[in-house]
Design a protein around this motif. Structure first.
Motif, PDB file in Angstrom:
ATOM      1  N   HIS A 170      -2.739  -4.356   6.043  1.00  0.00           N
ATOM      2  CA  HIS A 170      -2.330  -2.944   6.032  1.00  0.00           C
ATOM      3  C   HIS A 170      -2.573  -2.294   7.400  1.00  0.00           C
ATOM      4  CE1 HIS A 170      -2.696  -3.646   1.677  1.00  0.00           C
ATOM      5  NE2 HIS A 170      -1.817  -2.676   1.551  1.00  0.00           N
ATOM      6  N   GLY A 302     -10.437  -4.938   2.967  1.00  0.00           N
ATOM      7  CA  GLY A 302      -9.386  -4.953   3.977  1.00  0.00           C
ATOM      8  C   GLY A 302      -9.890  -4.453   5.314  1.00  0.00           C
ATOM      9  N   TRP A 340      -1.712  -9.879  -5.273  1.00  0.00           N
ATOM     10  CA  TRP A 340      -1.526  -9.115  -4.048  1.00  0.00           C
ATOM     11  C   TRP A 340      -1.115  -7.664  -4.315  1.00  0.00           C
ATOM     12  CZ3 TRP A 340      -3.691 -10.302   0.192  1.00  0.00           C
ATOM     13  CH2 TRP A 340      -3.845 -11.632   0.612  1.00  0.00           C
ATOM     14  N   PRO A 341      -0.175  -7.404  -5.235  1.00  0.00           N
ATOM     15  CA  PRO A 341       0.155  -5.997  -5.500  1.00  0.00           C
ATOM     16  C   PRO A 341      -1.049  -5.190  -5.969  1.00  0.00           C
ATOM     17  CG  PRO A 341       1.890  -7.419  -6.342  1.00  0.00           C
ATOM     18  CD  PRO A 341       0.768  -8.322  -5.919  1.00  0.00           C
ATOM     19  N   SER A 344      -3.204  -4.487  -2.948  1.00  0.00           N
ATOM     20  CA  SER A 344      -2.562  -3.516  -2.075  1.00  0.00           C
ATOM     21  C   SER A 344      -2.642  -2.109  -2.656  1.00  0.00           C
ATOM     22  CB  SER A 344      -1.098  -3.910  -1.853  1.00  0.00           C
ATOM     23  OG  SER A 344      -0.473  -3.038  -0.940  1.00  0.00           O
ATOM     24  N   TYR A 347      -6.067  -0.721  -2.182  1.00  0.00           N
ATOM     25  CA  TYR A 347      -6.277  -0.298  -0.797  1.00  0.00           C
ATOM     26  C   TYR A 347      -5.647   1.067  -0.543  1.00  0.00           C
ATOM     27  CZ  TYR A 347      -6.378  -0.354   4.278  1.00  0.00           C
ATOM     28  OH  TYR A 347      -6.617  -0.023   5.582  1.00  0.00           O
ATOM     29  N   SER A 371       1.584   4.957   3.455  1.00  0.00           N
ATOM     30  CA  SER A 371       0.936   3.900   2.673  1.00  0.00           C
ATOM     31  C   SER A 371       1.922   3.214   1.743  1.00  0.00           C
ATOM     32  CB  SER A 371      -0.225   4.490   1.867  1.00  0.00           C
ATOM     33  OG  SER A 371      -1.199   5.056   2.715  1.00  0.00           O
ATOM     34  N   GLU A 374       4.081   0.862   3.776  1.00  0.00           N
ATOM     35  CA  GLU A 374       3.358  -0.356   4.127  1.00  0.00           C
ATOM     36  C   GLU A 374       3.205  -1.269   2.918  1.00  0.00           C
ATOM     37  OE1 GLU A 374      -0.266   0.976   5.862  1.00  0.00           O
ATOM     38  OE2 GLU A 374       0.698   1.760   7.673  1.00  0.00           O
ATOM     39  N   HIS A 375       2.924  -0.682   1.757  1.00  0.00           N
ATOM     40  CA  HIS A 375       2.814  -1.468   0.525  1.00  0.00           C
ATOM     41  C   HIS A 375       4.120  -2.192   0.244  1.00  0.00           C
ATOM     42  CE1 HIS A 375       1.777  -2.475  -3.643  1.00  0.00           C
ATOM     43  NE2 HIS A 375       2.932  -1.942  -4.005  1.00  0.00           N
ATOM     44  N   LEU A 378       4.693  -5.091   2.749  1.00  0.00           N
ATOM     45  CA  LEU A 378       3.856  -6.252   2.496  1.00  0.00           C
ATOM     46  C   LEU A 378       4.222  -6.971   1.204  1.00  0.00           C
ATOM     47  CD1 LEU A 378       0.462  -4.735   3.665  1.00  0.00           C
ATOM     48  CD2 LEU A 378       1.637  -6.686   4.696  1.00  0.00           C
ATOM     49  N   THR A 379       4.639  -6.237   0.197  1.00  0.00           N
ATOM     50  CA  THR A 379       4.923  -6.858  -1.103  1.00  0.00           C
ATOM     51  C   THR A 379       6.380  -7.263  -1.273  1.00  0.00           C
ATOM     52  OG1 THR A 379       5.241  -4.672  -2.123  1.00  0.00           O
ATOM     53  CG2 THR A 379       3.037  -5.652  -2.265  1.00  0.00           C
ATOM     54  N   TYR A 386       2.248 -11.440   1.627  1.00  0.00           N
ATOM     55  CA  TYR A 386       2.049 -11.205   0.201  1.00  0.00           C
ATOM     56  C   TYR A 386       3.120 -11.852  -0.660  1.00  0.00           C
ATOM     57  CZ  TYR A 386      -1.478  -7.715   1.557  1.00  0.00           C
ATOM     58  OH  TYR A 386      -2.575  -7.072   2.077  1.00  0.00           O
TER      59      TYR A 386
END
Length: 392
Positions: A170, A302, A340-341, A344, A347, A371, A374-375, A378-379, A386
């Protein structure tokens, strides 16, 4: 590692390590000097510095120079993120933007050598007229790109170490830094040390080990917020379902009856903030209709990965110890989350709750949008960690 014009680049292959080097190669192949300058203006560039010199208070070492044997010209050598050599205890790197290079340029040097001696090199005209173009590009573009997922193709991509480093992705995305590297720098030597001093209060190795231990124990994420979530989780475990908002509020009230007024007030605010952001995340499709966040531990874990990387850049730890710490953080994360979700979401929820507590829910809107972006990066990015690293 060597300190000449091919420092640390002997093992470079034919596949560019990151998107930065791919883009640089394409710009050079395109033949446009302006395109190369524009790319460099939004790219982190680094110069090699002896640590002995970097530690002198208030003094900045002059730009280094090398002789390019092909053209027999003197050049200033810089490296892009993906081309930095392995960690060395006595050689560090300073980040220099294109604008700073233009302002501090040696009067008798006419070439900038980017990634000299590698397949991803660019030789850039540095005559006085071009230096003005550098300054204009730097001012117009505002510096290195942020909010991007940057992967080192030569770094860990699979296995436990990659999994551990991905816990810190993140912040890497926030700052536009490579997520899967334990190397010479996190951002750069001076900045890494400054980031450890503030906000972490770390100025030497002993303080680093102490603060890292606190993060590993989830002692900094917020004991009241964690207690509020733990109360709901306990109630859900007992009843076999997620409690209603009213049931949760009543349980929190009972749990905090014996606490002082400040703790009770913070618990009530935290509950409202968590419920608010969970509703937002459900509406935006990031949280399942029956989903919930049970712990904010991801925030400490993280951040801990990034503190390890900062400490490595600051020379408060070494690569072996840093790797062992990242592997330990991976195990702690796997015991706290199931995917991972979930990690995330834990976080970003911590980030949102703390911002709302500090500045109010309205002020957290920009943090929420950042945020959430970014989530999703990454997902959802097919090339992201992720999507490619199994959680278990």
């Amino acid at each position: 590692m060597t300190t000449g014009n091919r420092a640390g680049t002997e093992s470079v292959g034919t596949v560019p390590p990151t998107e930065i080097e791919r883009a640089l190669s394409a710009a050079v192949a395109g033949g446009s000097a302006d395109a190369v300058v524009e790319l460099l203006a939004r790219t982190r560039l680094y110069v090699l510095v002896a640590r002995l010199h970097a530690d002198i208070p208030g003094w900045t070492a002059p730009l280094p120079t090398i002789r390019d044997e092909a053209t027999r010209r003197t050049c200033v050598p810089v490296l892009t993120q993906g081309m930095l050599p392995p960690w060395h205890p006595e050689w560090v790197f300073r980040e220099v933007g294109l604008g700073e290079l233009a302002r501090t340029w040696p009067y008798d040097v006419r070439r900038l050598a980017v990634n000299h001696g590698t397949p991803y090199a660019a030789m850039v005209d540095a005559r006085p007229g071009r230096l003005k173009a550098w300054l204009k590009a730097a001012e117009r573009l505002g510096g290195p790109e942020q909010g991007m997922l940057l992967t080192d193709g030569g770094g860990p991509l699979h296995g436990p170490l990659a999994h551990g480093l991905a816990l810190g992705a993140h912040l890497a995305v926030t700052n536009g830094l490579i997520w899967n590297r334990l190397g010479a720098v996190y951002e750069d030597y001076a900045t890494d040390r400054a980031r450890l001093r503030r906000p972490w209060g770390i100025q030497h190795r002993a303080e680093y080990r102490d603060r890292l231990a606190s993060l590993m124990k989830n002692q900094l994420v917020g004991r009241i917020q964690e207690a509020v979530l733990r109360t709901r989780h306990t109630l859900a475990t007992r009843t076999g379902r997620t409690p209603t908002g009213e049931e949760w509020a009543e349980a929190v009230g009972r749990a905090f009856t014996a606490r002082d007024a400040d703790d009770r007030a913070l618990a009530e605010r935290s509950l409202r903030h968590i419920a608010l952001f969970e509703d937002r995340l459900r509406a935006d499709g990031a949280l399942a209709p029956d989903g919930r966040v049970d712990t904010l531990a991801a925030f400490d874990l993280g951040r801990a990965v990034n503190v390890v990387r900062l400490a490595l850049g600051a020379r408060y730890t070494d690569p072996y110890e840093a790797e062992q710490d990242v592997l330990h953080l991976r195990e702690l994360a796997r015991s706290a989350y199931s995917s991972w979700p979930d990690f995330s979401l834990g976080y970003l929820m911590a980030r949102l709750v703390h911002r709302a507590e500090d500045d109010g829910p309205e002020a957290a809107e920009a943090t929420y949008q950042q945020s959430l972006a970014e989530h999703r990066t990454l997902t959802q990015d097919p090339a992201g960690p992720y999507r490619n690293l199994p959680w278990s």
